[in-house]
Design a protein around this motif. Structure first.
Motif, mmCIF file in Angstrom:
data_model
loop_
_atom_site.group_PDB
_atom_site.id
_atom_site.type_symbol
_atom_site.label_atom_id
_atom_site.label_comp_id
_atom_site.label_asym_id
_atom_site.label_seq_id
_atom_site.Cartn_x
_atom_site.Cartn_y
_atom_site.Cartn_z
ATOM 1 N N VAL A 191 54.508 41.785 58.172
ATOM 2 C CA VAL A 191 54.383 43.199 58.523
ATOM 3 C C VAL A 191 53.560 43.932 57.474
ATOM 4 O O VAL A 191 52.661 44.721 57.793
ATOM 5 N N PHE A 192 53.846 43.649 56.203
ATOM 6 C CA PHE A 192 53.129 44.316 55.122
ATOM 7 C C PHE A 192 51.651 43.959 55.136
ATOM 8 O O PHE A 192 50.787 44.834 54.947
ATOM 9 N N GLU A 193 51.327 42.705 55.353
ATOM 10 C CA GLU A 193 49.926 42.293 55.303
ATOM 11 C C GLU A 193 49.103 42.924 56.415
ATOM 12 O O GLU A 193 47.885 43.085 56.284
ATOM 13 N N ARG A 194 49.754 43.331 57.502
ATOM 14 C CA ARG A 194 49.017 44.026 58.553
ATOM 15 C C ARG A 194 48.505 45.378 58.074
ATOM 16 O O ARG A 194 47.524 45.906 58.608
ATOM 17 N N LEU A 195 49.187 45.935 57.072
ATOM 18 C CA LEU A 195 48.710 47.203 56.507
ATOM 19 C C LEU A 195 47.354 47.050 55.835
ATOM 20 O O LEU A 195 46.590 48.011 55.727
ATOM 21 N N ALA A 196 47.070 45.845 55.347
ATOM 22 C CA ALA A 196 45.823 45.626 54.604
ATOM 23 C C ALA A 196 44.591 45.865 55.466
ATOM 24 O O ALA A 196 43.498 46.116 54.942
ATOM 25 N N ALA A 197 44.752 45.803 56.776
ATOM 26 C CA ALA A 197 43.612 46.032 57.670
ATOM 27 C C ALA A 197 43.328 47.516 57.865
ATOM 28 O O ALA A 197 42.290 47.883 58.438
ATOM 29 N N SER A 198 44.209 48.364 57.384
ATOM 30 C CA SER A 198 44.034 49.800 57.585
ATOM 31 C C SER A 198 42.885 50.330 56.732
ATOM 32 O O SER A 198 42.686 49.920 55.583
ATOM 33 N N THR A 199 42.137 51.251 57.296
ATOM 34 C CA THR A 199 41.066 51.917 56.549
ATOM 35 C C THR A 199 41.539 53.234 55.940
ATOM 36 O O THR A 199 40.754 53.932 55.292
ATOM 37 N N ASP A 200 42.786 53.561 56.147
ATOM 38 C CA ASP A 200 43.333 54.797 55.596
ATOM 39 C C ASP A 200 43.432 54.668 54.073
ATOM 40 O O ASP A 200 44.019 53.710 53.574
ATOM 41 N N PRO A 201 42.911 55.615 53.311
ATOM 42 C CA PRO A 201 42.903 55.465 51.849
ATOM 43 C C PRO A 201 44.297 55.465 51.233
ATOM 44 O O PRO A 201 44.538 54.752 50.249
ATOM 45 N N ASP A 202 45.223 56.228 51.779
ATOM 46 C CA ASP A 202 46.573 56.245 51.227
ATOM 47 C C ASP A 202 47.314 54.950 51.534
ATOM 48 O O ASP A 202 48.054 54.432 50.693
ATOM 49 N N VAL A 203 47.117 54.409 52.721
ATOM 50 C CA VAL A 203 47.727 53.126 53.054
ATOM 51 C C VAL A 203 47.149 52.029 52.161
ATOM 52 O O VAL A 203 47.881 51.164 51.672
ATOM 53 N N ALA A 204 45.845 52.077 51.932
ATOM 54 C CA ALA A 204 45.218 51.087 51.047
ATOM 55 C C ALA A 204 45.799 51.178 49.638
ATOM 56 O O ALA A 204 46.031 50.157 48.981
ATOM 57 N N TRP A 205 46.060 52.397 49.176
ATOM 58 C CA TRP A 205 46.661 52.572 47.842
ATOM 59 C C TRP A 205 48.071 51.980 47.816
ATOM 60 O O TRP A 205 48.457 51.305 46.850
ATOM 61 N N ILE A 206 48.846 52.215 48.863
ATOM 62 C CA ILE A 206 50.196 51.668 48.947
ATOM 63 C C ILE A 206 50.162 50.144 48.899
ATOM 64 O O ILE A 206 50.968 49.505 48.216
ATOM 65 N N VAL A 207 49.229 49.546 49.629
ATOM 66 C CA VAL A 207 49.099 48.085 49.627
ATOM 67 C C VAL A 207 48.781 47.581 48.224
ATOM 68 O O VAL A 207 49.401 46.626 47.732
ATOM 69 N N ARG A 208 47.822 48.198 47.561
ATOM 70 C CA ARG A 208 47.444 47.749 46.209
ATOM 71 C C ARG A 208 48.608 47.866 45.236
ATOM 72 O O ARG A 208 48.855 46.965 44.436
ATOM 73 N N GLU A 209 49.305 48.983 45.283
ATOM 74 C CA GLU A 209 50.416 49.191 44.358
ATOM 75 C C GLU A 209 51.501 48.136 44.538
ATOM 76 O O GLU A 209 52.029 47.594 43.568
ATOM 77 N N ASN A 210 51.844 47.847 45.764
ATOM 78 C CA ASN A 210 52.908 46.878 46.016
ATOM 79 C C ASN A 210 52.476 45.455 45.706
ATOM 80 O O ASN A 210 53.274 44.655 45.208
ATOM 81 N N ARG A 211 51.227 45.128 45.983
ATOM 82 C CA ARG A 211 50.750 43.779 45.661
ATOM 83 C C ARG A 211 50.803 43.505 44.170
ATOM 84 O O ARG A 211 50.923 42.359 43.743
ATOM 85 N N GLY A 212 50.735 44.553 43.365
ATOM 86 C CA GLY A 212 50.765 44.370 41.923
ATOM 87 C C GLY A 212 52.158 44.213 41.341
ATOM 88 O O GLY A 212 52.310 43.922 40.142
ATOM 89 N N LYS A 213 53.199 44.420 42.154
ATOM 90 C CA LYS A 213 54.561 44.317 41.645
ATOM 91 C C LYS A 213 54.934 42.852 41.417
ATOM 92 O O LYS A 213 54.589 41.972 42.213
ATOM 93 N N ALA A 214 55.701 42.592 40.375
ATOM 94 C CA ALA A 214 56.084 41.223 40.033
ATOM 95 C C ALA A 214 56.852 40.551 41.165
ATOM 96 O O ALA A 214 56.679 39.360 41.435
ATOM 97 N N ARG A 215 57.714 41.324 41.845
ATOM 98 C CA ARG A 215 58.493 40.700 42.920
ATOM 99 C C ARG A 215 57.615 40.238 44.063
ATOM 100 O O ARG A 215 57.923 39.262 44.738
ATOM 101 N N MET A 216 56.465 40.912 44.264
ATOM 102 C CA MET A 216 55.522 40.474 45.302
ATOM 103 C C MET A 216 54.738 39.248 44.836
ATOM 104 O O MET A 216 54.420 38.364 45.625
ATOM 105 N N GLN A 217 54.447 39.188 43.565
ATOM 106 C CA GLN A 217 53.755 38.027 43.038
ATOM 107 C C GLN A 217 54.607 36.768 43.202
ATOM 108 O O GLN A 217 54.098 35.694 43.544
ATOM 109 N N ARG A 218 55.903 36.917 42.999
ATOM 110 C CA ARG A 218 56.800 35.764 43.185
ATOM 111 C C ARG A 218 56.855 35.338 44.632
ATOM 112 O O ARG A 218 57.026 34.171 44.948
#
Length: 218
Positions: A191-218
Motif C-alpha cells: 500500500v505504501f509503495e503505491r504512494l511512490a507513484a504520486s506526483t503530489d509534492p507532499d505525498v512525495a515528501w511523506i514517502v521520502r521521510e518514511n523510507r528513511g526511518k530505521a524500521r522501514m530499512q529493516r
C-alpha cells in the motif's frame, strides 16, 4: 517501586499538585516529563484533570489531557495550539487503547474523516504506536487510516496546505506510515509503495521521510 509509581505516591500525598508538577515537569526545557504525566493520569479524577487543563500552564494542561477518556473532550484538545497538549491527546488515546483497542480503532476511523487536520493528526499519531499494532487486524486498520488521511491531505488545495495545522499533519504522516507498515508487512508495504507513484509534492515528501526511518530499512 518504579519512578512512575513514586510520582503517583507523591501526588496522592498532596492537596495541591501544581507546585510539584512545576518542579518535576521538565519545563521550561527541551523535554517534558512524560512519565510524571502518566502518573498524573493514573491517579487524577475528572475534576482534577479539568483543573489542570484550566490552569493555562502548558505542562499542567498536558497532564490533565493525558488523564482524559472522553472522546468529545479529547477531540477538542486535539486542535490545541500547544503541541505538547496535542501530544497529550495521543497519549490519552493510547492509554485507553491499552485496555480497549477496538474503541481506538473505531475512533481513528472516525477522526480520519474529520475536516480539521489536527484531528486527523491525532488519529494517526494515537493509533500508530507499535505496542498497539500487535495483531494483523489492528495493523491493517492503521495502514488504512494512514492511507485515508494521506488521501485527504493530497485533496487539499495548494494554498490551504501552507497553513501550519496542515503542515503539522504532514509531519505526523512523515513517521506514522513507517510504524503502520512495519506492523503490517507485506501488505502495508504494498500500500505504501503505491504512494511512490504520486506526483503530489507532499505525498512525495511523506514517502521520502518514511523510507528513511530505521524500521522501514529493516
Amino acid at each position: 517501586m518504579g519512578r512512575r509509581q513514586e510520582y503517583a505516591a507523591a501526588l496522592r500525598a498532596l492537596d495541591d499538585w501544581a507546585p510539584y508538577l512545576r518542579e518535576h515537569g521538565g519545563l521550561p526545557g527541551p523535554r517534558a516529563n512524560l512519565e510524571l504525566a502518566q502518573a498524573v493520569a493514573d491517579v487524577a479524577g475528572p475534576q482534577r484533570a479539568a483543573a489542570l487543563i484550566g490552569s493555562g500552564e502548558e505542562y499542567l494542561a498536558l497532564c490533565g489531557v493525558v488523564a482524559l477518556t472522553d472522546p468529545v473532550l479529547l477531540r477538542g484538545h486535539a486542535t490545541d495550539p500547544r503541541w505538547r497538549v496535542r501530544e497529550g491527546v495521543a497519549m490519552a488515546l493510547q492509554r485507553r487503547a491499552d485496555t480497549d483497542l477496538p474503541w481506538l480503532l473505531d475512533l481513528a476511523d472516525d477522526w480520519a474523516g474529520d475536516p480539521h487536520p489536527l484531528v486527523q493528526r491525532a488519529a494517526v499519531a494515537g493509533l500508530c504506536e507499535p505496542r498497539l499494532l500487535k495483531t494483523p487486524a489492528a495493523a491493517a486498520r492503521a495502514v488504512a487510516v494512514c492511507a485515508a488521511v494521506t488521501a485527504s491531505l493530497a485533496a487539499r488545495p495548494a494554498a490551504e496546505r501552507r497553513r501550519e495545522d496542515v503542515r503539522t499533519l504532514r509531519k505526523a504522516l512523515g513517521y506514522t506510515w513507517s510504524v503502520a507498515v512495519a506492523a503490517d508487512r507485506p501488505h502495508g508495504l504494498q500500500v505504501f509503495e503505491r504512494l511512490a507513484a504520486s506526483t503530489d509534492p507532499d505525498v512525495a515528501w511523506i514517502v521520502r521521510e518514511n523510507r528513511g526511518k530505521a524500521r522501514m530499512q529493516r
